[in-house]
Scaffold this motif. Structure first.
Motif, PDB file in Angstrom:
ATOM      1  N   UNK A  68       1.013  -1.176   0.382  1.00 51.32           N
ATOM      2  CA  UNK A  68      -0.380   0.125  -0.094  1.00 51.32           C
ATOM      3  C   UNK A  68       1.155   1.295   0.360  1.00 51.32           C
ATOM      4  N   UNK A  69       0.215   2.368  -0.639  1.00 52.80           N
ATOM      5  CA  UNK A  69       1.129   3.528  -0.730  1.00 52.80           C
ATOM      6  C   UNK A  69       0.857   4.872   0.706  1.00 52.80           C
ATOM      7  N   UNK A  70       1.775   5.183   1.075  1.00 54.01           N
ATOM      8  CA  UNK A  70       1.086   6.474   2.085  1.00 54.01           C
ATOM      9  C   UNK A  70       1.524   7.585   1.998  1.00 54.01           C
ATOM     10  N   UNK A  71       2.018   7.681   0.448  1.00 53.98           N
ATOM     11  CA  UNK A  71       2.300   8.835  -0.483  1.00 53.98           C
ATOM     12  C   UNK A  71       2.007   8.951  -1.748  1.00 53.98           C
ATOM     13  N   UNK A  72       2.230   9.698  -2.189  1.00 51.66           N
ATOM     14  CA  UNK A  72       1.725   9.898  -3.751  1.00 51.66           C
ATOM     15  C   UNK A  72       2.813   9.485  -4.653  1.00 51.66           C
ATOM     16  N   UNK A  73       4.402   9.684  -3.893  1.00 54.49           N
ATOM     17  CA  UNK A  73       5.507   9.053  -4.640  1.00 54.49           C
ATOM     18  C   UNK A  73       5.874   7.677  -4.567  1.00 54.49           C
ATOM     19  N   UNK A  74       6.126   7.136  -5.999  1.00 57.25           N
ATOM     20  CA  UNK A  74       6.217   5.511  -6.131  1.00 57.25           C
ATOM     21  C   UNK A  74       7.000   5.162  -5.177  1.00 57.25           C
ATOM     22  N   UNK A  75       8.106   5.892  -4.556  1.00 56.93           N
ATOM     23  CA  UNK A  75       8.531   4.697  -3.322  1.00 56.93           C
ATOM     24  C   UNK A  75       7.918   5.103  -2.237  1.00 56.93           C
ATOM     25  N   UNK A 119       5.699   9.397   7.631  1.00 60.63           N
ATOM     26  CA  UNK A 119       4.065   8.563   7.180  1.00 60.63           C
ATOM     27  C   UNK A 119       3.887   7.625   6.759  1.00 60.63           C
ATOM     28  N   UNK A 120       5.344   6.838   6.815  1.00 66.05           N
ATOM     29  CA  UNK A 120       4.480   5.954   6.893  1.00 66.05           C
ATOM     30  C   UNK A 120       4.260   4.950   7.778  1.00 66.05           C
ATOM     31  N   UNK A 121       5.065   5.299   9.445  1.00 62.88           N
ATOM     32  CA  UNK A 121       4.853   5.413  10.388  1.00 62.88           C
ATOM     33  C   UNK A 121       3.482   5.440  11.149  1.00 62.88           C
ATOM     34  N   UNK A 122       2.717   7.246  10.361  1.00 60.91           N
ATOM     35  CA  UNK A 122       1.398   7.184  10.767  1.00 60.91           C
ATOM     36  C   UNK A 122       0.707   6.478  10.099  1.00 60.91           C
ATOM     37  N   UNK A 123       0.874   5.838   8.616  1.00 58.74           N
ATOM     38  CA  UNK A 123       0.018   5.498   8.412  1.00 58.74           C
ATOM     39  C   UNK A 123      -0.576   4.084   8.586  1.00 58.74           C
ATOM     40  N   UNK A 124       0.148   3.686   9.782  1.00 53.11           N
ATOM     41  CA  UNK A 124      -0.686   2.216  10.749  1.00 53.11           C
ATOM     42  C   UNK A 124      -1.893   2.552  10.963  1.00 53.11           C
ATOM     43  N   UNK A 125      -2.760   3.974  11.565  1.00 56.34           N
ATOM     44  CA  UNK A 125      -3.863   4.412  11.463  1.00 56.34           C
ATOM     45  C   UNK A 125      -4.404   4.054  11.070  1.00 56.34           C
ATOM     46  N   UNK A 126      -4.290   4.578   9.383  1.00 57.74           N
ATOM     47  CA  UNK A 126      -5.270   4.571   7.684  1.00 57.74           C
ATOM     48  C   UNK A 126      -5.378   2.469   7.566  1.00 57.74           C
ATOM     49  N   UNK A 127      -3.646   1.830   8.282  1.00 57.20           N
ATOM     50  CA  UNK A 127      -4.254   0.724   7.929  1.00 57.20           C
ATOM     51  C   UNK A 127      -5.076  -0.179   9.091  1.00 57.20           C
ATOM     52  N   UNK A 128      -4.391   0.614  10.294  1.00 54.62           N
ATOM     53  CA  UNK A 128      -5.696  -0.502  11.346  1.00 54.62           C
ATOM     54  C   UNK A 128      -7.190  -0.478  10.931  1.00 54.62           C
TER      55      UNK A 128
END
Length: 303
Positions: A48-55, A128-137
């Motif tokens: 899953x993407x956590x932002x708009x950049x491909x990386x 942003x990758x760490x905070x994206x865990x809230x979205x995944x949860x």
């Protein structure tokens, strides 16, 4: 504090033949990225993407069962610089941990040489990758009360920095508005105090790193260096584990741990003998066992 200069750029890009060297009587064969990338891995549950950049992507792996599961966020190293390493090098580690009952979030991120990598993009990606865990949860069985950051080399710095991030000033461009708090950080052969590495980065990585990462030397970018340096923000109020081998030697790990303990934190040093810089990332290597045990204990500990 001392870091052993090994020419890490060479370490990271030499051929597999060079890494499969004949061990001495007290040292088993060293391995490197070519061998790590060839190890078997389990397929991610989702990418899953956590932002708009491909990386700006991560691989989430979930163990069997209903959960919710503790989460280990895994951050690869590579001298903070494009072309050295990717999340493929930490996928075997993430797979092994998932097999032991924890969810893993193995991330990619922008580095120096990537568009908007360096300061502040690299640090913003980690956050942003760490905070994206809230979205995944919201859709995945994740226990966000038990989130452990685990990083190797430059990623070890990231693991400690993410634990420190909530202590940064509210107006910091790399803090974020609401940083997700972690429950522990495991730094595998990477620095907790960047001050001790400045000036040696060229020897270790084969090129100057920090002037490119921060946009200047420490005297020109003092604020950036301070915001990026975990030791400046002690106490982090979470357990910290420092895995020492080469590059991060035991004396450097012990000095950081002593500073953390003096500030009131729990800090543990795990010293690996004859491990090289990458062996402990292979689940088949004997040096992985103590690292895995520390990660699993941290992930499952009651906070």
């Amino acid at each position: 504090m001392r870091y052993r200069s090994l020419g890490l750029a060479t370490v990271l890009i030499v051929t597999s033949t060079a890494w499969a060297q004949t061990p001495s009587d007290n040292q088993h064969a060293l391995i490197g990225p070519p061998q790590l990338h060839a190890l078997p891995v389990t397929a991610p549950t989702l990418v899953e993407a956590y932002g708009p950049d491909p990386l700006q992507i991560g691989e989430l792996r979930l163990p069997a069962g209903p959960g919710p599961f503790p989460v280990v966020m895994v951050i690869h190293g590579g001298c903070w610089t494009k072309g050295y390493e990717t999340l493929a090098g930490t996928a075997p580690l993430a797979s092994a941990l998932t097999d032991k009952g924890v969810a893993t979030w193995n991330i990619e991120y922008r580095q120096v040489g990537d568009t908007r990598g360096g300061w502040p993009g690299t640090f913003q990606d980690w956050g942003a990758a760490l905070d994206h865990l809230r979205v995944l949860a919201r859709t995945q069985p994740l226990d966000l009360k038990h989130v452990v950051t685990v990083g190797h080399s430059a990623g070890a710095h990231a693991a400690l920095w993410l634990a420190a991030r909530p202590r940064l000033p509210a107006d910091s461009e790399v803090r974020g508005a609401d940083p997700l708090k972690v429950s522990a950080a495991v730094a595998i052969v990477g620095p907790g105090d960047l001050r001790t590495l400045y000036g040696f980065d060229k020897d270790i990585c084969g090129r100057p790193i920090f002037v490119n990462l921060f946009g200047g030397a420490p005297d020109a970018q003092a604020g950036r260096y301070r915001q990026a340096n975990p030791i400046e923000w002690l106490p982090l109020a979470v357990p910290q584990f420092m895995v020492a081998s080469v590059v991060l030697e035991p004396s450097a790990a012990q000095a950081y741990a002593a500073a953390a303990q003096s500030a009131g934190d729990k800090a543990t040093v795990i010293t690996l003998e004859n491990a090289g810089h990458f062996n402990m990332l292979s689940p088949a290597d004997p040096t992985w066992a103590p690292v895995e045990a520390a990660i699993l204990a941290a992930a499952k500990a009651e906070q």
